[in-house]
Design a protein around this motif. Structure first.
Motif, short mmCIF file in Angstrom:
data_model
loop_
_atom_site.label_atom_id
_atom_site.label_comp_id
_atom_site.label_asym_id
_atom_site.label_seq_id
_atom_site.Cartn_x
_atom_site.Cartn_y
_atom_site.Cartn_z
N GLU A 131 0.08 -6.08 7.50
CA GLU A 131 -0.88 -5.19 6.83
C GLU A 131 -1.51 -5.84 5.60
O GLU A 131 -1.11 -6.92 5.19
N GLN A 132 -2.51 -5.13 5.08
CA GLN A 132 -3.17 -5.55 3.84
C GLN A 132 -2.89 -4.48 2.78
O GLN A 132 -2.61 -3.33 3.11
N ASN A 134 -4.55 -3.06 -1.08
CA ASN A 134 -5.53 -3.17 -2.15
C ASN A 134 -5.01 -2.40 -3.36
O ASN A 134 -4.91 -1.18 -3.33
N GLU A 155 -1.66 -13.79 -0.42
CA GLU A 155 -2.37 -13.40 0.79
C GLU A 155 -2.17 -11.91 1.05
O GLU A 155 -1.14 -11.35 0.70
N ARG A 156 -3.13 -11.29 1.68
CA ARG A 156 -3.05 -9.89 2.11
C ARG A 156 -3.11 -8.90 0.96
O ARG A 156 -2.90 -7.70 1.15
N GLN A 158 -5.43 -7.65 -2.47
CA GLN A 158 -6.53 -7.72 -3.43
C GLN A 158 -6.15 -6.82 -4.60
O GLN A 158 -5.55 -5.76 -4.39
N ASN A 183 -8.53 -13.26 -5.16
CA ASN A 183 -8.07 -11.90 -4.86
C ASN A 183 -7.98 -11.01 -6.12
O ASN A 183 -7.52 -9.89 -6.04
N TYR A 213 -8.86 2.32 2.94
CA TYR A 213 -8.83 1.07 2.19
C TYR A 213 -7.43 0.67 1.73
O TYR A 213 -7.27 -0.21 0.92
N ARG A 214 -6.41 1.34 2.29
CA ARG A 214 -5.01 0.98 1.99
C ARG A 214 -4.76 0.76 0.50
O ARG A 214 -4.34 -0.32 0.08
N LEU A 458 -14.64 -5.61 -0.97
CA LEU A 458 -13.73 -5.78 0.17
C LEU A 458 -14.48 -6.21 1.42
O LEU A 458 -13.95 -6.95 2.25
N VAL A 461 -14.61 -9.96 1.15
CA VAL A 461 -13.39 -10.78 1.27
C VAL A 461 -12.73 -10.65 2.63
O VAL A 461 -11.99 -11.55 3.04
N HIS A 462 -12.95 -9.56 3.34
CA HIS A 462 -12.22 -9.41 4.62
C HIS A 462 -13.08 -9.84 5.81
O HIS A 462 -14.27 -9.73 5.80
#
Ligand SMILES: *Cc1c(COP(=O)(O)O)cnc(C)c1O
Length: 462
Positions: A131-132, A134, A155-156, A158, A183, A213-214, A458, A461-462
């Protein structure tokens, strides 16, 4: 090890889920279903360990099957490799007074002890789940830079940190904006800290945006932060007691959100021989009034020389409430509801007596904070940051108590100048900051402007 909500509305979750959840989904805070008991033999053995080895021993008992011993060891090693002192949290001496220095991390504040570890934990669990995350937060100074330092380059993840444009001290602003990792997204909001905080709250309470947007937070309610902070209580005790289980140590803790002193309370519940926990507040004294009078009641926030403690609603207080009410989630919920309705919680005599046995407390004015900085410097040559000075002052009646030093004085040079008329020598991490390139975007103090900015960033970056 499973974790429960202080309000009882969450099925038990494992350590990884508790860390990723942050705030419990029922609005409560996550707590372990039971606390490990550390016996005299373990205490004796642990007293010989270095900080990182000790951290592994303490944390091992809380992570369940979610981290193997070697994974935990690797995370801990990497988290504390960024500290500038070989002992990580060394004990220093200011005359007779013992000072536990918690400011040798990359941003020179005690929040690094927890946030360096939390950043690595997030990265580890996200890699596993694919998963990511934010992270969004608002800061008036200290927390933002420590949070950024904890997740930069990961990584993953922001991270978006909002600060009020032009209203953060120049050093603290540069500690955030000179971090150029892709990030890291600094947003200078054209408004006050309250505006920034209101915007963050609005984004988190927009369920579509939050899920799509997690969004995640790194505020002090995350269980992993408390866990990381228990370690230095064990460490300091080991250094002072030589492992003798009859040796008791007292600690004075500059307190805002109640995270740091709660970690000490937890260590005591686990069996660490702590004599006294001295809860030190500045003029924002809700917790001191609670300990003295058994009444937890809100008033307005005052700005002081120890800004990281300018807090009224202490976000970790609910964890203590849970233990004070004998782990009865129904009782906690009732009290929290009372707080939401009336802005106050009244405690019974028995409850008050218990709280007064768990803590002694003192509130310290700005004038006394400056006076303490001056007196300690004159008498011992040791420079206290204003937060630490609040702790030292509150512990005046207990010269044997260890005082937790929560920030390096060079982060608060205005107060240092006022108290002693000189600048504190800056540690390496604060040197030359004013000459480095920066990266920061300005936004209007409006929910929609910030939301749109985050969405656009986002998308790139994604
Ligand atoms: C955050 C902070 C505190 C208060 O710690 P809590 O865990 O919120 O009680 C004290 N001093 C400094 C320098 C801080 O950054």
């Amino acid at each position: 090890m499973k974790y429960l909500s202080t309000r009882g509305g969450v099925e038990p979750v494992g350590f990884a889920e508790a860390v990723m959840m942050g705030l419990a989904t029922d609005g409560g805070l996550l707590v372990p279903e039971s606390l490990p008991r550390i016996g005299p033999e373990s205490l004796q053995e642990w007293s010989k360990l270095g900080f990182a080895e000790l951290a592994c021993e303490v944390m091992q008992r809380f992570v369940g099957d979610d981290l193997s011993a070697s994974e935990l060891q690797d995370l801990v090693q990497r988290s504390y490799a960024s500290f500038q002192h070989p002992e990580i949290t060394p004990l220093a001496q200011a005359g007779e007074r013992r000072i536990l220095e918690l400011f040798h991390g990359p941003t020179a504040a005690f929040k690094d002890v927890a946030l360096q570890f939390l950043g690595n934990l997030f990265e580890h669990f996200l890699a596993r789940s694919g998963e990511q995350l934010n992270i969004i937060g608002a800061t008036s100074g200290d927390t933002g830079s420590a949070a950024i330092a904890g997740v930069r380059g990961k990584e993953r993840i922001q991270i978006f940190i909002l600060h009020p444009k032009g209203r953060v001290s120049p050093i603290q602003e540069r500690q955030m904006t000179t971090v150029l990792d892709a990030n890291v997204h600094n947003l200078a909001v054209r408004g006050t800290f309250d505006d920034a905080q209101r915007i963050v709250k609005a984004l988190f309470s927009d369920p579509d945006f939050k899920t799509r947007y997690r969004l995640g937070a790194v505020n002090s309610i995350n269980w992993a932060r408390i866990l990381a902070q228990t370690v230095y209580y064990f460490y300091a005790w080991g250094r002072l007691s030589g492992g003798n289980p009859d040796h008791r140590v007292s600690f004075a803790v500059p307190t805002g959100n109640f995270g740091d002193v709660f970690a000490g309370y937890l260590a005591k519940r686990m069996g660490l021989p702590i004599e006294r926990l001295i809860l030190a507040t500045n003029r924002n004294d809700i917790l001191t009034r609670f300990v003295h009078h058994g009444l937890y009641s809100l008033t307005e926030v005052h700005h002081t020389l120890s800004p990281a403690m300018d807090i009224q609603v202490a976000s970790n207080f609910e964890r203590y409430l849970y233990y004070l009410l004998d782990e009865d989630a129904g009782a906690v919920s009732a009290r929290v509801t009372a707080m939401q309705h009336d802005g106050r919680i009244e405690f019974s005599q028995t409850e008050h007596r218990r709280a007064a046995a768990d803590f002694v407390a003192g509130a310290v004015s700005d004038a006394d904070t400056l006076d303490q900085m001056r007196a300690t410097y004159r008498e011992t040559g040791y420079l206290l940051c204003p937060h630490t000075a609040v702790g030292v002052r509150a512990a005046a009646a207990w010269p044997e108590a260890v005082c937790l030093a929560t920030a390096h004085p060079a982060k608060f040079n205005e107060a240092v100048q006022e108290a002693v008329g000189l600048d504190a020598p800056a540690p390496a991490c604060l040197q030359g900051l004013l000459h480095l390139p920066t990266c920061c975007e300005e936004v209007a103090a409006e929910d929609d402007a910030v939301r749109q900015h985050i969405i656009n960033t986002l998308a790139k970056v994604h």
